[in-house]
Motif scaffolding. Sequence first.
Motif, PDB file in Angstrom:
ATOM      1  N   THR A  31      39.708  45.569  45.315  1.00  0.00           N
ATOM      2  CA  THR A  31      39.794  47.031  45.481  1.00  0.00           C
ATOM      3  C   THR A  31      41.143  47.419  46.088  1.00  0.00           C
ATOM      4  OG1 THR A  31      37.399  47.152  45.745  1.00  0.00           O
ATOM      5  CG2 THR A  31      38.663  49.033  46.547  1.00  0.00           C
ATOM      6  N   ARG A  32      41.620  46.604  47.040  1.00  0.00           N
ATOM      7  CA  ARG A  32      42.926  46.906  47.651  1.00  0.00           C
ATOM      8  C   ARG A  32      44.059  46.734  46.634  1.00  0.00           C
ATOM      9  NH1 ARG A  32      40.896  44.101  52.142  1.00  0.00           N
ATOM     10  NH2 ARG A  32      42.369  42.391  51.973  1.00  0.00           N
TER      11      ARG A  32
ATOM     12  N   GLN B  66      44.013  49.737  44.411  1.00  0.00           N
ATOM     13  CA  GLN B  66      44.573  50.913  45.099  1.00  0.00           C
ATOM     14  C   GLN B  66      46.089  50.804  45.240  1.00  0.00           C
ATOM     15  OE1 GLN B  66      42.085  50.751  48.548  1.00  0.00           O
ATOM     16  NE2 GLN B  66      40.499  52.052  47.638  1.00  0.00           N
TER      17      GLN B  66
ATOM     18  N   THR C  59      41.995  53.765  41.421  1.00  0.00           N
ATOM     19  CA  THR C  59      40.803  53.598  42.256  1.00  0.00           C
ATOM     20  C   THR C  59      39.778  52.834  41.424  1.00  0.00           C
ATOM     21  OG1 THR C  59      39.720  55.595  41.434  1.00  0.00           O
ATOM     22  CG2 THR C  59      41.157  55.859  43.363  1.00  0.00           C
ATOM     23  N   ARG C  60      38.701  52.409  42.067  1.00  0.00           N
ATOM     24  CA  ARG C  60      37.638  51.727  41.317  1.00  0.00           C
ATOM     25  C   ARG C  60      37.038  52.659  40.265  1.00  0.00           C
ATOM     26  NH1 ARG C  60      35.089  47.047  43.768  1.00  0.00           N
ATOM     27  NH2 ARG C  60      33.117  47.666  42.842  1.00  0.00           N
TER      28      ARG C  60
END
Length: 201
Positions: A62-63, A66, A71-72
């Motif tokens: 996820t990082r 980002q 975004t997810r």
Amino acid sequence: MTELRGRTLACRKCAHLAASRQTVVFGVGDPRARLMFVGEAPGADEDRQGEPFVGRAGQLLTRVIQAMGFTRETVYIANILKCRPDTPDQASGNRKPTGVEMQTCLPYLLEQIDLIQPRVIVALGGTAVEGLLGKTAGITRVRGTWLAFRDIPLMPTFHPSFLLRPENAGKKRLVWEDMLQVLERLGEPISDKQRNYFLRS
Ligand code: URA
């Protein structure tokens, strides 16, 4: 996608996995995403929550997403296998999906890819590459080089759980270089900050 999700959630083709799973982990994100990440198989956290990449490796992914400026919700995330591989003989940990399990589950992922029609696929780890393309050279050899799944450009890179091992922390930079290639391929603008992430002292 809703219809495909319904069929996938009801799947019992691998009787042993259907018996051991808590959920079927279908996939998450924008069904019209330009960028799709494909991992290996759900772990315990994903099996519990019914969503891919929500455990420690998922938080790292996820990082990365980002840091790429997404975004997810704006990408799509799925796995080769939609059920957690059972581990009857071990108290903890994960096991790699078998070839038969991957072949059995793959049609669902192929339908997902056909619906999404991503511009780029990122394969996370050697098992994801093997599931999509069959046997290739190991992930250390192929990462960072463009391959193709059907006619979709495919970037193999290290799996985030590999990066979480302390001895591999230095390999995060390589994954970031692979992601910069992905951003370039997507025609996304790349800021100096993004370009220089790992050059900061
Ligand atoms: N590892 C994977 O390959 N997929 C997940 O969903 C979680 C961990």
